[in-house]
Design a protein around this motif. Structure first.
Motif, short mmCIF file in Angstrom:
data_model
loop_
_atom_site.label_atom_id
_atom_site.label_comp_id
_atom_site.label_asym_id
_atom_site.label_seq_id
_atom_site.Cartn_x
_atom_site.Cartn_y
_atom_site.Cartn_z
N PHE A 104 0.83 -1.21 0.00
CA PHE A 104 0.00 0.00 0.00
C PHE A 104 0.86 1.26 0.00
N CYS A 105 1.84 1.31 0.90
CA CYS A 105 2.66 2.52 1.04
C CYS A 105 3.60 2.71 -0.15
N PHE A 106 4.21 1.64 -0.64
CA PHE A 106 5.11 1.77 -1.78
C PHE A 106 4.36 2.28 -3.01
N LEU A 107 3.18 1.70 -3.26
CA LEU A 107 2.41 2.10 -4.43
C LEU A 107 1.90 3.53 -4.29
N ARG A 108 1.40 3.85 -3.11
CA ARG A 108 0.88 5.21 -2.90
C ARG A 108 1.99 6.25 -3.01
N ALA A 109 3.17 5.92 -2.50
CA ALA A 109 4.30 6.85 -2.60
C ALA A 109 4.68 7.08 -4.05
N TYR A 110 4.69 6.02 -4.84
CA TYR A 110 5.05 6.19 -6.25
C TYR A 110 4.03 7.05 -6.97
N GLN A 111 2.77 6.85 -6.67
CA GLN A 111 1.73 7.65 -7.33
C GLN A 111 1.87 9.13 -6.99
N GLU A 112 2.32 9.43 -5.77
CA GLU A 112 2.47 10.82 -5.34
C GLU A 112 3.79 11.43 -5.77
N TYR A 113 4.88 10.63 -5.69
CA TYR A 113 6.22 11.20 -5.84
C TYR A 113 7.06 10.52 -6.92
N GLY A 114 6.51 9.54 -7.61
CA GLY A 114 7.27 8.85 -8.64
C GLY A 114 7.44 9.68 -9.90
N ARG A 115 8.31 9.19 -10.78
CA ARG A 115 8.60 9.92 -12.02
C ARG A 115 7.36 10.11 -12.88
N SER A 116 6.54 9.06 -12.98
CA SER A 116 5.34 9.13 -13.82
C SER A 116 4.30 8.19 -13.24
N PRO A 117 3.15 8.70 -12.78
CA PRO A 117 2.15 7.85 -12.14
C PRO A 117 1.75 6.67 -13.02
N LEU A 118 1.46 5.54 -12.39
CA LEU A 118 1.05 4.35 -13.10
C LEU A 118 -0.43 4.44 -13.50
N THR A 119 -0.77 3.79 -14.59
CA THR A 119 -2.17 3.64 -14.97
C THR A 119 -2.84 2.64 -14.03
N GLN A 120 -4.16 2.56 -14.11
CA GLN A 120 -4.85 1.59 -13.26
C GLN A 120 -4.38 0.18 -13.54
N ALA A 121 -4.21 -0.18 -14.81
CA ALA A 121 -3.74 -1.52 -15.15
C ALA A 121 -2.35 -1.77 -14.58
N GLN A 122 -1.49 -0.77 -14.62
CA GLN A 122 -0.14 -0.92 -14.08
C GLN A 122 -0.17 -1.03 -12.56
N ARG A 123 -1.06 -0.29 -11.90
CA ARG A 123 -1.17 -0.38 -10.44
C ARG A 123 -1.63 -1.78 -10.03
N ASP A 124 -2.60 -2.31 -10.75
CA ASP A 124 -3.04 -3.67 -10.46
C ASP A 124 -1.91 -4.67 -10.70
N ALA A 125 -1.12 -4.44 -11.75
CA ALA A 125 0.00 -5.34 -12.04
C ALA A 125 1.06 -5.25 -10.95
N TYR A 126 1.27 -4.06 -10.39
CA TYR A 126 2.22 -3.92 -9.29
C TYR A 126 1.76 -4.75 -8.10
N VAL A 127 0.50 -4.65 -7.73
CA VAL A 127 -0.02 -5.42 -6.60
C VAL A 127 0.12 -6.92 -6.88
N GLU A 128 -0.11 -7.31 -8.12
CA GLU A 128 0.05 -8.72 -8.49
C GLU A 128 1.51 -9.16 -8.38
N ASP A 129 2.43 -8.31 -8.81
CA ASP A 129 3.86 -8.62 -8.68
C ASP A 129 4.24 -8.82 -7.21
N MET A 130 3.79 -7.90 -6.37
CA MET A 130 4.09 -8.01 -4.94
C MET A 130 3.47 -9.28 -4.34
N ALA A 131 2.29 -9.65 -4.82
CA ALA A 131 1.62 -10.84 -4.31
C ALA A 131 2.43 -12.10 -4.62
N SER A 132 3.10 -12.12 -5.75
CA SER A 132 3.87 -13.31 -6.11
C SER A 132 5.02 -13.55 -5.14
N VAL A 133 5.62 -12.48 -4.63
CA VAL A 133 6.68 -12.61 -3.61
C VAL A 133 6.05 -12.97 -2.26
#
Length: 293
Positions: free
Chosen positions: A151-180
């Motif tokens: 939650f915090c890593f994704l929210r931080a990137y959306q606020e302060y990252g180089r370029s906010p992720l699309t909804q599909a990319q945000r879902d993919a990030y959560v999926e990537d984290m879930a695999s670990v």
């Protein structure tokens, strides 16, 4: 001020920051993680690699520690077994190394990192001051740590990252984290942003302000072991991390006066500090030979 002096100061600042976050063997670890050829768990274009390579992780990482501290059982285990009170930066360095190995490192290193954590968790058990028994390998506790980080890593990137992720990319990030997370023992981790938000909301009744959470906030936000020149940018980083948390989570925290005063400027301060981190941090070494994603 000459360009040579500026470059020298930039290099010194970047080196100090790298050693603080990754530890005294930072360069050797970076060479191994990024430079070793071979297949990785995640392809270069996967959202988890985009997020975890960004300077916004400094904000997200601090926010995750604060959010995790609000779970009384999880925090009792941390204080009793992790050396947090005596070596909080060591814990940060171990966490950053784990994230780097599983996100960017060769698959064999990532697997060893997971097994190492699982072995540590298997040895950790105890009872909270309130008499509640715990095991670090408990899937519910593992899930809490995972949810807070994702939650915090994704929210931080959306606020302060180089370029906010699309909804599909945000879902993919959560999926990537879930695999670990599954490899660590988390059962049925969320695989979409909406499911992640719901999972965090379901855990709210378990959270509370405790002496341990207050001491953690005081240490991380008010009295970090940093040289004075680093205190101002760190104060801005701390305010940005607190601002990143849900409002209900902020109400549990014992915030020092300095952070409360900076909260109205948290976003501007966070943008400034993450831009500074990007400027001073040296890039990771290139892979010696292309490996499969």
């Amino acid at each position: 001020m000459s360009l040579v002096l500026i470059d020298r100061l930039r290099g010194r600042a970047g080196e100090a920051l790298l050693l603080r976050v990754a530890g005294p063997t930072a360069h050797r670890k970076r060479d191994r993680i990024h430079g070793t050829p071979g297949p990785r768990w995640f392809a270069p274009d996967r959202p988890v690699r985009v997020v975890h390579a960004d300077a916004s992780m400094y904000v997200g990482g601090l926010a995750a520690l604060l959010l995790q501290s609000l779970h009384p059982v999880a925090m009792a285990a941390v204080w009793a077994h992790s050396g947090f009170r005596g070596d909080p930066w060591g814990r940060l360095q171990r966490t950053s190394t784990f994230l780097a190995e599983t996100t960017f490192g060769p698959a064999e290193d990532a697997e060893r990192a997971v097994e190492r954590v699982r072995r540590v968790h298997a040895r950790v058990s105890g009872t909270t001051p309130g008499g509640v028994p715990y095991r670090a390998s408990d899937p519910a506790l593992l899930a809490w740590v995972h949810i807070a980080e994702a939650f915090c890593f994704l929210r931080a990137y959306q606020e302060y990252g180089r370029s906010p992720l699309t909804q599909a990319q945000r879902d993919a990030y959560v999926e990537d984290m879930a695999s670990v997370a599954r490899r660590l023992g988390v059962q049925r981790p969320p695989v979409t942003e909406a499911a992640l938000d719901e999972a965090l909301d379901r855990r709210r009744p378990e959270l509370a302000a405790t002496d341990e959470s207050a001491a953690t906030a005081r240490y991380l936000l008010a009295t970090p072991p940093l040289p004075w020149p680093a205190r101002v940018p760190y104060a801005l980083l701390a305010a940005a991390a607190v601002d990143l948390l849900p409002s209900w989570a902020r109400e549990f925290l014992s915030l020092p006066r300095s952070v409360r005063l900076l909260l109205p400027f948290a976003r501007r301060g966070g943008l400034a500090v993450t831009a500074l981190i990007r400027w001073v941090m040296p890039p990771p070494p290139a892979r010696r030979r292309a490996g499969a994603g």
